[in-house]
Design a protein around this motif. Structure first.
Motif, PDB file in Angstrom:
ATOM      1  N   SER A 100       0.876  -1.172   0.000  1.00  0.00           N
ATOM      2  CA  SER A 100       0.000   0.000   0.000  1.00  0.00           C
ATOM      3  C   SER A 100       0.903   1.208   0.000  1.00  0.00           C
ATOM      4  O   SER A 100       1.843   1.309   0.783  1.00  0.00           O
ATOM      5  CB  SER A 100      -0.909   0.007   1.220  1.00  0.00           C
ATOM      6  N   GLY A 101       0.664   2.079  -0.923  1.00  0.00           N
ATOM      7  CA  GLY A 101       1.527   3.252  -1.053  1.00  0.00           C
ATOM      8  C   GLY A 101       1.370   3.788  -2.456  1.00  0.00           C
ATOM      9  O   GLY A 101       0.380   3.503  -3.126  1.00  0.00           O
ATOM     10  N   ASP A 102       2.365   4.540  -2.895  1.00  0.00           N
ATOM     11  CA  ASP A 102       2.292   5.104  -4.241  1.00  0.00           C
ATOM     12  C   ASP A 102       2.959   4.165  -5.231  1.00  0.00           C
ATOM     13  O   ASP A 102       3.922   3.483  -4.898  1.00  0.00           O
ATOM     14  CB  ASP A 102       3.009   6.452  -4.272  1.00  0.00           C
ATOM     15  N   VAL A 103       2.421   4.185  -6.436  1.00  0.00           N
ATOM     16  CA  VAL A 103       2.983   3.326  -7.490  1.00  0.00           C
ATOM     17  C   VAL A 103       3.409   4.220  -8.646  1.00  0.00           C
ATOM     18  O   VAL A 103       2.631   5.044  -9.129  1.00  0.00           O
ATOM     19  CB  VAL A 103       1.940   2.305  -7.988  1.00  0.00           C
ATOM     20  N   ALA A 180       2.266   8.425 -11.807  1.00  0.00           N
ATOM     21  CA  ALA A 180       2.339   8.109 -10.375  1.00  0.00           C
ATOM     22  C   ALA A 180       0.898   7.982  -9.897  1.00  0.00           C
ATOM     23  O   ALA A 180       0.087   8.888 -10.114  1.00  0.00           O
ATOM     24  CB  ALA A 180       3.053   9.222  -9.618  1.00  0.00           C
ATOM     25  N   VAL A 181       0.584   6.843  -9.306  1.00  0.00           N
ATOM     26  CA  VAL A 181      -0.818   6.556  -8.977  1.00  0.00           C
ATOM     27  C   VAL A 181      -0.917   6.090  -7.521  1.00  0.00           C
ATOM     28  O   VAL A 181      -0.027   5.384  -7.021  1.00  0.00           O
ATOM     29  CB  VAL A 181      -1.390   5.460  -9.911  1.00  0.00           C
ATOM     30  N   ASP A 182      -1.987   6.477  -6.879  1.00  0.00           N
ATOM     31  CA  ASP A 182      -2.272   6.015  -5.526  1.00  0.00           C
ATOM     32  C   ASP A 182      -2.513   4.500  -5.578  1.00  0.00           C
ATOM     33  O   ASP A 182      -3.462   4.031  -6.221  1.00  0.00           O
ATOM     34  CB  ASP A 182      -3.524   6.749  -5.028  1.00  0.00           C
ATOM     35  N   GLY A 183      -1.648   3.756  -4.914  1.00  0.00           N
ATOM     36  CA  GLY A 183      -1.739   2.291  -4.962  1.00  0.00           C
ATOM     37  C   GLY A 183      -3.041   1.749  -4.401  1.00  0.00           C
ATOM     38  O   GLY A 183      -3.450   0.632  -4.742  1.00  0.00           O
ATOM     39  N   ALA A 184      -3.701   2.549  -3.579  1.00  0.00           N
ATOM     40  CA  ALA A 184      -4.964   2.083  -2.990  1.00  0.00           C
ATOM     41  C   ALA A 184      -6.074   1.984  -4.031  1.00  0.00           C
ATOM     42  O   ALA A 184      -7.045   1.251  -3.838  1.00  0.00           O
ATOM     43  CB  ALA A 184      -5.384   3.027  -1.855  1.00  0.00           C
ATOM     44  N   VAL A 185      -5.941   2.744  -5.123  1.00  0.00           N
ATOM     45  CA  VAL A 185      -7.012   2.706  -6.143  1.00  0.00           C
ATOM     46  C   VAL A 185      -6.559   2.141  -7.484  1.00  0.00           C
ATOM     47  O   VAL A 185      -7.399   1.808  -8.331  1.00  0.00           O
ATOM     48  CB  VAL A 185      -7.643   4.109  -6.377  1.00  0.00           C
TER      49      VAL A 185
END
Ligand code: UD1
Ligand code: MG
Length: 453
Positions: A100-103, A180-185
């Motif tokens: 969980s984090g940024d991707v 860069a994408v929010d890993g949660a979504v």
């Protein structure tokens, strides 16, 4: 969100790269001495990605191997069938378990992105945008996805060229592919991506409009076109090389090295030059070269895997091969090749010599044409030349052999046995002299035309 958020990188490397016309997978082609994949892995390291997933296609064991060699922590994901960039990112899903984090999503064929740019994207991501896209304004936008911005300077959608309305086609700001994408979504957005489009592919770019529908904010950051050059052909590979070479030249000069004609000096990604190093025209640095302060690399020299100490002089026409260690103030002159050898402080090898698998002690002088005969067709052998020794011109040192400190060898000697310190070793037939021979010889032919010339 704090900037201690975990970061993962998904690196897309599944493309065949057919336009390279190569047996080598595209992403393994080198730019400044390192594969494109290598550059992107290194980039992911500079932004401290704690998890790295490389997405490869079927039958690419050497891509996997290269990734593992450089980044043992990297995970490999297989994209079985190339159904588009969204499908490629989805292939990484199982390797992203528990993260969980940024991707950050990177293309392995886009090797010139700078760490600062990724940091700017991550800052935008952490200040609220669920997805941040790296945009650029190419001279010809026609092959690229267009970034559709809204009145609040947010990003509303990316529309692939083939799917653009005429209005959208007029947009100059394009998608580089880096996101860069929010890993949660991320993966739930990808689940909604379909393939009803001009190419019948699953487009990663569709996640922007899907995120917007969910009320999530998206943003774009702009880079120079050079920085996001994607390599599809050897022509683009040469453009990437030129761009990176210029960057490396500028960095070397800003770091305190003088390049007498920068455009003729070729660097490797890892070349390290100290302060007040002077590099002449037409010098090539292969991988693994370090040059310390004040050393001079004169024109037409070629160095790889070599270490040059402070105030040493190389060339013109010097050749340093892997394992060459040139000591402080030592001198390697023209047409001298050094391999796996230490030339200690102040020693000189000034002309036309081969020094391989050897040590040349401090202050020794190696005369013109000296050869270390290091190879017998099967094995390599060592030559040890002591401090202050004087090797006469055209000496052959048949290794393994040792010349003691301060010893001399006579010119033209073939040295097969160790020489004691401070001795003279001379291996040379006696000179004979036949008085008047030349005059008699010429007289025999007088009247005939000389054959030479
Ligand atoms: C993509 C972008 C486009 C952008 C352009 C920048 C999409 C849908 N489009 O288009 O907006 O302007 O890059 O160059 O994302 N790949 C896989 N598996 C696949 C397909 C692609 O790993 O199934 C990899 C390729 O190896 C390549 C990258 O993803 O490294 C991009 O794929 P490519 O087919 O070149 O996308 P473009 O059509 O150029
Ligand atoms: Mg492309």
């Amino acid at each position: 969100m704090s900037n201690t958020t975990q970061l993962a990188a998904i690196i897309l490397a599944a493309g065949q790269g057919t336009r390279m016309q190569s047996n080598l997978p595209k992403v393994l082609h080198p730019v400044a001495g390192r594969s494109m994949l290598g550059h992107v892995l290194a980039l992911s390291e500079t932004v401290l990605a704690s998890r790295r997933v490389v997405v490869v296609g079927p039958n690419m064991p050497i891509v996997e191997e290269a990734a593992r060699k450089q980044a043992p922590d990297a995970r490999i994901a297989l994209q079985v069938k190339q159904q588009g960039t969204a499908d490629a990112v989805k292939a990484a899903r199982s390797e992203m378990d528990g993260f969980s984090g940024d991707v950050i999503i990177l293309y392995a064929d886009t090797p010139l992105v700078r760490p600062e740019t990724l940091q700017a994207m991550l800052a935008a991501r952490r200040s609220g945008a669920s997805a941040v896209v790296l945009g650029f304004r190419p001279a010809d936008p026609s092959p690229y996805g267009r970034l559709v911005m809204n009145a609040e300077n947010g990003l509303d959608a990316i529309i692939e060229s083939k799917d653009c309305t005429p209005e959208q086609r007029a947009i100059g700001l394009c998608n580089s592919g880096v996101m860069a994408v929010d890993g949660a979504v991320l993966f739930s957005l990808l689940d909604e991506v379909g393939n009803k489009n001009a190419k019948g592919e699953y487009y990663l770019t569709d996640i922007i409009a899907i995120a917007r529908k969910r009320g999530l904010d998206c943003a774009a950051i702009e880079a120079e076109a050079d920085e996001v050059l994607g390599v599809n052909s050897r022509v683009e590979l040469s453009q990437a090389e030129a761009i990176l070479q210029n960057r490396l030249r500028v960095a070397a000069m800003l770091n305190g090295a003088t390049l007498l004609d920068p455009s003729t000096v070729y660097f490797s990604h890892d070349t390290r030059l100290g302060r007040d190093v002077v590099v002449g025209q037409n010098v090539v640095f292969g991988p693994g070269v370090t040059v310390a302060d004040g050393a001079q690399i004169k024109p037409f020299s070629h160095l790889e895997g070599a270490n040059v100490s402070a105030a040493a002089e190389i060339g013109p026409y010097g050749r340093l091969r892997p394992g060459a260690n040139i000591g402080k103030g030592a001198k390697i002159g023209n047409f001298v090749e050094v391999k796996a050898a230490s030339i200690e402080a102040g020693a000189k090898v000034s002309h036309l010599s081969y020094i391989g698998d050897a040590r040349v002690g401090a202050g020794a002088n190696v005369g013109a044409g000296t050869i270390t005969c290091n190879y017998d067709g099967f094995e390599k052998h060592f030559t040890d030349i002591g401090a202050g020794a004087f090797i006469g011109s055209n000496t052959c040192l048949v290794a393994p052999v040792k010349v003691g400190d301060g010893a001399y060898t006579g010119s033209g000697s073939v040295i097969t046995k160790d020489v004691s310190p401070d001795a003279l070793a001379l291996v040379r037939p006696q000179q004979i002299e036949k008085a008047g021979w030349a005059a008699r010889f010429r007289a025999r032919f007088s009247g005939k035309k000389s054959g030479h010339g």
